[in-house]
Structure formats: C-alpha cells, structure tokens
Design a protein around this motif. Sequence first.
Motif, mmCIF file in Angstrom:
data_model
loop_
_atom_site.group_PDB
_atom_site.id
_atom_site.type_symbol
_atom_site.label_atom_id
_atom_site.label_comp_id
_atom_site.label_asym_id
_atom_site.label_seq_id
_atom_site.Cartn_x
_atom_site.Cartn_y
_atom_site.Cartn_z
ATOM 1 N N SER A 10 0.835 -1.212 0.000
ATOM 2 C CA SER A 10 0.000 0.000 0.000
ATOM 3 C C SER A 10 0.861 1.251 0.000
ATOM 4 O O SER A 10 0.552 2.233 -0.684
ATOM 5 N N LEU A 11 1.936 1.230 0.772
ATOM 6 C CA LEU A 11 2.848 2.379 0.794
ATOM 7 C C LEU A 11 3.510 2.577 -0.564
ATOM 8 O O LEU A 11 3.661 3.705 -1.037
ATOM 9 N N PHE A 12 3.885 1.481 -1.211
ATOM 10 C CA PHE A 12 4.502 1.560 -2.531
ATOM 11 C C PHE A 12 3.522 2.170 -3.535
ATOM 12 O O PHE A 12 3.908 2.997 -4.367
ATOM 13 N N ASN A 13 2.252 1.764 -3.450
ATOM 14 C CA ASN A 13 1.234 2.305 -4.349
ATOM 15 C C ASN A 13 0.996 3.791 -4.110
ATOM 16 O O ASN A 13 0.527 4.497 -4.997
ATOM 17 N N ALA A 14 1.317 4.260 -2.918
ATOM 18 C CA ALA A 14 1.184 5.681 -2.598
ATOM 19 C C ALA A 14 2.497 6.431 -2.845
ATOM 20 O O ALA A 14 2.685 7.535 -2.336
ATOM 21 N N ASN A 15 3.402 5.813 -3.605
ATOM 22 C CA ASN A 15 4.708 6.397 -3.951
ATOM 23 C C ASN A 15 5.595 6.674 -2.738
ATOM 24 O O ASN A 15 6.321 7.662 -2.697
#
Length: 190
Positions: free
Chosen positions: A82-87
């Motif tokens: 999820s953090l990766f998807n939020a850059n």
Amino acid sequence: MYYNVITIIIKQEADEDELPNDELPEWKREPSKVDMSKLDTSDPENLLKATKKGKTLMMFASVSGNPTQEETEKITQIWAGSLFNANMETQRYVVSENRVIFMLKDGSMAWEVKDFLVNQDRCEEVTIEGKSYPGKGASKDKKENQPSKKKDSDSKKDDKKTKKKDKSKEKSGSSDKKDSKKKNTEKTEL
C-alpha cells in the motif's frame, strides 16, 4: 615510461567518473542545508522532517495481537504494498514475531508513513526516533499512557505555575525567617 602513461590515463578516467551528488553513498553526500529561520520551532516533528530530508531513516512497527512470524510477514507485506502504491518507497525487515523495521531512503517521509501505519487495524505501535505512536490495534492501556499534545503542553504550563508559586513562597519564607531572627535577637538584648 609506459607505466607513467598508464597511470596518467587512469587518473584522467577517475576524474571523469565522478558521480553526481544524488548517486553517491549517503555518507559521501554533501548534507542538505536547512534554513532554520523558515521553520516553525514550536513543532518538533517539522524540525525532524526538515533535518531528515534525503537521509536514510529506520522506523519500527509492531503488529497487534499475538501473531506468528508468518502472519507478521503477510500483514506487513500488505502495508508495504500500500505504501509503494502511494509512492512511498520503503524496505521492510521482519525482526521478531510481531515487529518490523521499515527503512526509508528519505527520512522526511517517515511521518506520512507513520500516519498510514497507525490507521491500520493490526498496527499496535509505530516508533520513530525513539518516540512511540499508538496504532489502531493498540490496547487501551497503551493509548491512555500516550499524552496528547494539548494535555502535555497544559501540564507544562501548570508545572511552570507551581514552580513560580514555590519560588515566591521560598522568598517570602526566607524573609519571614529573617524577621523572626531579628525579633528574637531584639528580645534577648532587652
């Protein structure tokens, strides 16, 4: 002579191969300059954000309940995704059955990551720079032990007021003692 020509060529190539500042290892980079005049010094989190910009930072997170290491791995993998998807690029390392380290290349992002993590149902606690933040999954005891910013500042004000009162009492008490000593010496003289 042949040896001297080779060393000169190698030195020239070495000079040409200098890496830009952002590609150097962190310990070789020139530290970013922080303009303290533009920062709000009353908010310590903003100060930390500014000083950690561009530096590697590690933060700890605890999973609530009594998870196995596999459960911790799965839950934190979802968080990291999820953090990766939020850059927000993080590296995750499971260090015990319920504890993980999130490593960030840019430490100024740590508080945004913290805000995300503490809102997760299974997050018990997040620790950044030695300060703990209770998550949604924290027990009520831990949440109650965490003072809110407003309460903490109010208690500091109350402490200052009581210290001022104590000092004024000490001053008046010492002057009362002096007066009583004078009276006692006057009585003995009579």
